[in-house]
Write a protein that holds these residues in place. Structure first.
Motif, PDB file in Angstrom:
ATOM      1  N   PRO A 246      14.666  11.394  -3.822  1.00  0.00           N
ATOM      2  CA  PRO A 246      13.668  10.346  -4.069  1.00  0.00           C
ATOM      3  C   PRO A 246      13.744   9.211  -3.058  1.00  0.00           C
ATOM      4  O   PRO A 246      12.721   8.661  -2.663  1.00  0.00           O
ATOM      5  CB  PRO A 246      14.027   9.833  -5.471  1.00  0.00           C
ATOM      6  CG  PRO A 246      14.842  10.908  -6.088  1.00  0.00           C
ATOM      7  CD  PRO A 246      15.552  11.592  -4.976  1.00  0.00           C
ATOM      8  N   TYR A 249      12.060  10.391   0.140  1.00  0.00           N
ATOM      9  CA  TYR A 249      10.604  10.450  -0.017  1.00  0.00           C
ATOM     10  C   TYR A 249      10.009   9.052   0.027  1.00  0.00           C
ATOM     11  O   TYR A 249       8.946   8.824   0.577  1.00  0.00           O
ATOM     12  CB  TYR A 249      10.224  11.113  -1.348  1.00  0.00           C
ATOM     13  CG  TYR A 249      10.684  12.546  -1.475  1.00  0.00           C
ATOM     14  CD1 TYR A 249      10.874  13.339  -0.351  1.00  0.00           C
ATOM     15  CD2 TYR A 249      10.931  13.108  -2.716  1.00  0.00           C
ATOM     16  CE1 TYR A 249      11.310  14.645  -0.464  1.00  0.00           C
ATOM     17  CE2 TYR A 249      11.358  14.417  -2.843  1.00  0.00           C
ATOM     18  CZ  TYR A 249      11.563  15.171  -1.717  1.00  0.00           C
ATOM     19  OH  TYR A 249      11.996  16.462  -1.844  1.00  0.00           O
ATOM     20  N   GLU A 250      10.746   8.117  -0.590  1.00  0.00           N
ATOM     21  CA  GLU A 250      10.281   6.729  -0.632  1.00  0.00           C
ATOM     22  C   GLU A 250      10.119   6.193   0.796  1.00  0.00           C
ATOM     23  O   GLU A 250       9.277   5.353   1.057  1.00  0.00           O
ATOM     24  CB  GLU A 250      11.325   5.891  -1.394  1.00  0.00           C
ATOM     25  CG  GLU A 250      10.886   4.499  -1.759  1.00  0.00           C
ATOM     26  CD  GLU A 250       9.894   4.450  -2.912  1.00  0.00           C
ATOM     27  OE1 GLU A 250       9.829   5.429  -3.678  1.00  0.00           O
ATOM     28  OE2 GLU A 250       9.175   3.458  -3.021  1.00  0.00           O
TER      29      GLU A 250
ATOM     30  N   PHE B 334      13.460   8.322 -11.484  1.00  0.00           N
ATOM     31  CA  PHE B 334      14.349   8.895 -10.473  1.00  0.00           C
ATOM     32  C   PHE B 334      14.546  10.384 -10.736  1.00  0.00           C
ATOM     33  O   PHE B 334      14.487  11.211  -9.831  1.00  0.00           O
ATOM     34  CB  PHE B 334      15.687   8.145 -10.519  1.00  0.00           C
ATOM     35  CG  PHE B 334      16.504   8.290  -9.280  1.00  0.00           C
ATOM     36  CD1 PHE B 334      16.224   7.523  -8.169  1.00  0.00           C
ATOM     37  CD2 PHE B 334      17.548   9.192  -9.214  1.00  0.00           C
ATOM     38  CE1 PHE B 334      16.970   7.655  -7.011  1.00  0.00           C
ATOM     39  CE2 PHE B 334      18.297   9.324  -8.065  1.00  0.00           C
ATOM     40  CZ  PHE B 334      18.012   8.555  -6.967  1.00  0.00           C
ATOM     41  N   ALA B 337      11.415  12.260  -9.925  1.00  0.00           N
ATOM     42  CA  ALA B 337      11.237  12.401  -8.476  1.00  0.00           C
ATOM     43  C   ALA B 337      12.190  13.445  -7.898  1.00  0.00           C
ATOM     44  O   ALA B 337      11.831  14.177  -6.975  1.00  0.00           O
ATOM     45  CB  ALA B 337      11.470  11.053  -7.799  1.00  0.00           C
ATOM     46  N   MET B 338      13.409  13.540  -8.466  1.00  0.00           N
ATOM     47  CA  MET B 338      14.366  14.537  -7.969  1.00  0.00           C
ATOM     48  C   MET B 338      13.832  15.951  -8.171  1.00  0.00           C
ATOM     49  O   MET B 338      14.194  16.867  -7.461  1.00  0.00           O
ATOM     50  CB  MET B 338      15.708  14.396  -8.701  1.00  0.00           C
ATOM     51  CG  MET B 338      16.567  13.261  -8.196  1.00  0.00           C
ATOM     52  SD  MET B 338      18.293  13.471  -8.618  1.00  0.00           S
ATOM     53  CE  MET B 338      18.294  13.329 -10.368  1.00  0.00           C
ATOM     54  N   MET B 340      10.645  16.806  -7.994  1.00  0.00           N
ATOM     55  CA  MET B 340       9.312  16.944  -7.415  1.00  0.00           C
ATOM     56  C   MET B 340       9.413  17.201  -5.922  1.00  0.00           C
ATOM     57  O   MET B 340       9.284  16.279  -5.124  1.00  0.00           O
ATOM     58  CB  MET B 340       8.491  15.685  -7.683  1.00  0.00           C
ATOM     59  CG  MET B 340       8.158  15.501  -9.150  1.00  0.00           C
ATOM     60  SD  MET B 340       7.717  13.815  -9.552  1.00  0.00           S
ATOM     61  CE  MET B 340       5.973  13.930  -9.782  1.00  0.00           C
ATOM     62  N   SER B 341       9.694  18.398  -5.543  1.00  0.00           N
ATOM     63  CA  SER B 341       9.659  18.751  -4.122  1.00  0.00           C
ATOM     64  C   SER B 341       9.244  20.198  -4.021  1.00  0.00           C
ATOM     65  O   SER B 341      10.050  21.089  -4.194  1.00  0.00           O
ATOM     66  CB  SER B 341      11.021  18.527  -3.478  1.00  0.00           C
ATOM     67  OG  SER B 341      11.989  19.297  -4.126  1.00  0.00           O
ATOM     68  N   PRO B 347       5.724  15.185  -2.048  1.00  0.00           N
ATOM     69  CA  PRO B 347       6.167  14.566  -3.306  1.00  0.00           C
ATOM     70  C   PRO B 347       5.746  13.094  -3.359  1.00  0.00           C
ATOM     71  O   PRO B 347       5.671  12.434  -2.323  1.00  0.00           O
ATOM     72  CB  PRO B 347       7.691  14.683  -3.241  1.00  0.00           C
ATOM     73  CG  PRO B 347       8.003  14.847  -1.806  1.00  0.00           C
ATOM     74  CD  PRO B 347       6.821  15.449  -1.136  1.00  0.00           C
ATOM     75  N   ARG B 349       6.026   9.060  -4.052  1.00  0.00           N
ATOM     76  CA  ARG B 349       7.117   8.113  -3.930  1.00  0.00           C
ATOM     77  C   ARG B 349       7.491   7.609  -5.312  1.00  0.00           C
ATOM     78  O   ARG B 349       6.664   7.605  -6.224  1.00  0.00           O
ATOM     79  CB  ARG B 349       6.687   6.953  -3.037  1.00  0.00           C
ATOM     80  CG  ARG B 349       6.397   7.446  -1.636  1.00  0.00           C
ATOM     81  CD  ARG B 349       6.009   6.344  -0.699  1.00  0.00           C
ATOM     82  NE  ARG B 349       5.933   6.931   0.649  1.00  0.00           N
ATOM     83  CZ  ARG B 349       5.983   6.245   1.763  1.00  0.00           C
ATOM     84  NH1 ARG B 349       6.120   4.944   1.722  1.00  0.00           N
ATOM     85  NH2 ARG B 349       5.901   6.828   2.923  1.00  0.00           N
ATOM     86  N   LEU B 350       8.745   7.172  -5.423  1.00  0.00           N
ATOM     87  CA  LEU B 350       9.231   6.656  -6.714  1.00  0.00           C
ATOM     88  C   LEU B 350       8.287   5.581  -7.258  1.00  0.00           C
ATOM     89  O   LEU B 350       7.967   5.538  -8.435  1.00  0.00           O
ATOM     90  CB  LEU B 350      10.602   6.022  -6.512  1.00  0.00           C
ATOM     91  CG  LEU B 350      11.823   6.879  -6.763  1.00  0.00           C
ATOM     92  CD1 LEU B 350      13.064   6.121  -6.377  1.00  0.00           C
ATOM     93  CD2 LEU B 350      11.893   7.283  -8.225  1.00  0.00           C
ATOM     94  N   SER B 351       7.845   4.717  -6.341  1.00  0.00           N
ATOM     95  CA  SER B 351       7.017   3.586  -6.742  1.00  0.00           C
ATOM     96  C   SER B 351       5.645   4.025  -7.227  1.00  0.00           C
ATOM     97  O   SER B 351       4.927   3.245  -7.855  1.00  0.00           O
ATOM     98  CB  SER B 351       6.880   2.621  -5.565  1.00  0.00           C
ATOM     99  OG  SER B 351       6.610   3.348  -4.385  1.00  0.00           O
TER     100      SER B 351
END
Lengths: 274, 435
Positions: A246, A249-250, B334, B337-338, B340-341, B347, B349-351
């Motif tokens: 993450p 990716y961010e 988090f 997101a981990m 999601m690939s 993927p 973004r976290l935000s």
């Protein structure tokens, strides 16, 4: 509307943004910087060397000015904190090579370059330092005297394999010792995490094996966030770092696992094309 | 070692965290219902005991289990040997907890006993799974030590909990209230407190992107906290105010060392803007020593008639709930997101995974609820408590909205990339050519 509100730039800058962009977005910033760090302001007034311009981040500027990064960002973004307080910076940990370096230095065997005069005259010292380094007959060690701790220069020289140690010897006098430590050198990190980095061709490698969680992740992100980082990197890890995904990716990066040695998980990190 | 057995199928951790978010709403609803009896609560079955256990078992236990099942394998690099016990723990724990809540709320002893036994069975499966991970861990010695003490506390609190239920029917314990206090100390400080501190030493540096705190604070906080729990439990069992006061003092020093280490991470981390989650976490850090001081004062009867209830409220809602809500709002996206690939699919973004509005509403309502209910207990006002519970319900619903938004983002991501349903039952495959 208050003066502070008028000063507020259109976008919010973060630590890794270049100071040149912040100055471009807020014309009053150079003038305000002059209030608490004349050398930095003079540099910005006279124009930066393209290489410094590319690498000088807001985090570096805060470091050079000796103030808290968060306070400095607040100062840049909303004009807050006119009276930025200088923080007492902890003394850098002394590396193993420093003792023998000092002995040679005392014997006058280490070449020195002093850029304090250039900076007080508002001249950009980057070209002088690089010409000095390029002209060294023995490039294994040298000393730089400067009015502040030049974080971006140290980072740029770390790409050439130099490790460094900065020591403040006067109010506006920093003594920075550079040492060419073979092919490998520690990541330049404020967190004191020493991961080995080196180059193979144009590709940077970083080895985080032996570090304890979450330090591998922090070391990799430090390297990725470095403005001088390229578009790809090879990471030598001891496992698939799923926490890292993450965060990468961010930052617009991704990774894939590629074949590596038996005792490692090797990752190929690449900056995603927009 | 591949990542598959360390990164669980998302349905497993998400079911625990989702249940915690739902129970969080239920806690405040039940608090509204039980408001009348809260200020004068002195133990025993009834609506107030149900509220306490919806919070401790429903929110804290679910969060602790989800976090331990998912985060320990990833942090230590030790994989689960099988996922069957994880699923078994979930079903035992959930079903047992619901029956136990019903038993406490209605004072039906058979429901309490059956619910208690099934919850205990769920906890024992959890304990066995986590012990297996800890035994094989070769890294993070400090965090592993905290987790071991947490597990021992869990074992003891389960034994005391079952004894307390059985004591309601047979009356064999010398002092029900003393044993109840020991059960509370083991649950809040021994199990949850130790896990919270241990996980903090992993999660806070990870979120702040800092190195591990270098000083002796980690070990100091561990040994002092261990001493505080041991002295506190002994003091509770024999009803000794000086021992309880000493435990509070030890705990306060332990918490100071722990908070100092955490602040080091925040100061030295690469990420300076940590968002609203860390506002909650910092508030919880502030409330930890405050509630320890209150506990010490309450042991000597210095806080008045409602002192013990106020201390319990600050401990469970002020410190632990605030802290866990701060951590959960970091972990849930988090974790999504981990997972999601997918190849050929960028993927998010976290935000981008969730909106900020629900978390702002939650934080505001949570603070309002703490102030109102705390004041209600202090001034013996059930209306204030009800008002606080309403604010709590609104905040908890906002948090649930946040959780659902993240899960929906996760589902949509996989739907778009698969053209079908989200693979909630399998971790995102990672090809690893290395053994």
């Amino acid at each position: 509307m208050s003066p502070e509100a008028r000063r507020k730039p259109e976008r919010t800058f973060c630590s890794f943004d270049r100071i040149i962009d912040a100055v471009a977005a807020d014309s009053s910033l150079t003038e305000r910087l002059a209030d608490f760090h004349p050398s930095l302001a003079r540099l910005l007034n006279r124009g930066l060397h393209p290489e410094t311009e590319e690498h000088l981040t807001l985090a570096d500027a805060a470091h050079i000015a000796g103030v808290e990064e968060a306070d400095f960002l607040a100062f840049v973004n909303c004009g807050a904190g006119k009276n930025l307080k200088k923080e007492a910076r902890p003394t850098e940990r002394e590396p193993d090579w420093l003792m023998s370096f000092r002995r040679k230095e005392s014997a006058g065997a280490i070449p020195q370059v002093d850029v304090r005069l250039e900076l007080s005259a508002g001249k950009e010292p980057f070209s002088k330092v690089m010409a000095f380094v390029d002209g060294l007959t023995d490039p294994s060690a040298f000393v730089l005297d400067a009015p502040f701790d030049p974080a971006p220069l140290r980072r740029i020289l770390s790409r050439r394999g130099y490790v460094s140690h900065a020591e403040q010897s006067g109010k506006s006098h920093w003594h920075i010792r550079f040492f060419l430590d073979g092919a490998e050198n520690p990541v330049f990190s404020a967190d004191g995490i020493s991961a080995k980095v080196w180059f193979e061709g144009k590709t940077q490698h970083i080895d985080v094996r032996g570090l304890e969680a979450p330090e591998p992740m922090v070391a990799i992100l430090c390297a990725v966030d470095d403005p001088s980082c390229g578009d790809e990197m090879i990471v030598h890890h001891f496992r698939d770092p799923i926490y890292l995904r993450p965060e990468l990716y961010e930052r617009g990066w991704s990774y894939e696992i590629i074949p590596g040695d038996e005792d490692e998980v090797r990752l190929h990190l690449s900056r995603a094309a927009d | 070692m591949g990542a598959q057995m360390r990164l669980l199928p998302p349905t497993l951790p998400f079911r625990f965290f989702g249940a915690a978010a739902v129970m969080h709403v239920a806690v405040w609803l039940a608090g509204f219902w039980a408001a009348e009896g809260i200020p004068a609560f002195s133990g025993g079955p009834g609506p107030v005991l149900a509220v306490i256990h919806i919070l401790t078992l429903g929110v804290f236990g679910m969060t602790a289990m989800g976090a331990a099942f998912q985060l320990l394998p990833v942090a230590t690099g030790v994989a689960h040997r099988s996922l069957v016990p994880v699923r078994l723990a979930w079903w035992l724990y959930l079903s047992g907890a619901v029956v136990l809540f019903y038993g406490f709320a209605t004072s039906i002893h058979a429901a309490m006993l059956i619910g208690g036994i099934v919850v205990a069975a769920g906890f024992m499966v959890f304990l066995a799974v986590v012990a297996s991970l800890l035994r094989r861990a070769r890294t993070l010695p400090l965090q592993v030590r905290f987790a071991w003490v947490g597990l021992v506390s869990l074992l003891l609190l389960v034994v005391l909990g079952l004894a307390l239920i059985e004591d309601l029917a047979r009356g064999f314990l010398p002092d029900h209230q003393f044993v109840g206090l020991a059960h509370l100390i083991l649950a809040a400080f021994g199990f949850m407190g130790m896990l919270t501190m241990g996980f903090s030493y992993i999660l806070v540096p990870m979120f702040a992107l800092s190195a591990n705190p270098p000083g002796p604070e980690g070990s100091v906080s561990f040994f002092l906290a261990l001493g505080a729990v041991a002295v506190g439990v002994a003091g509770a069992l024999v009803g000794s105010a000086p021992l309880l006061g000493g435990a509070a003092l030890l705990g306060a020093v332990a918490s100071a060392a722990y908070i100092r280490a955490m602040l080091w991470s925040l100061r030295n981390g690469m990420r300076k803007n940590l968002g609203l989650s860390f506002v909650l976490i910092k508030a919880a850090w502030l409330m930890l020593p405050v509630c320890l001081v209150m506990g010490g004062a309450a042991a000597f009867g210095m806080l008045g008639e409602h002192g013990p209830v106020l201390f319990t409220f600050m401990l469970l809602f002020g410190w632990l709930l605030t802290f866990l809500m701060g951590i959960l709002q970091r972990i849930i996206p988090f974790l999504a997101a981990m997972n999601m690939s997918k190849k050929g699919k960028k993927p998010p973004r976290l935000s981008e995974l969730a909106e900020a509005a629900p978390l702002k509403i939650h934080a505001f309502c949570h603070a309002l609820a703490l102030i109102a209910v705390g004041s209600g207990i202090a001034f013996d006002s059930s209306n204030l408590i009800r008002g606080g519970a309403v604010a709590g319900v609104v905040g908890a619903l906002a948090f649930l909205w946040f959780t659902v938004t993240v899960l929906r983002s996760y589902r949509d991501y996989h739907k778009e990339s698969d053209g079908g349903s989200a693979p909630l039952n399998s971790a995102t495959p990672v090809s690893n050519p290395n053994p």
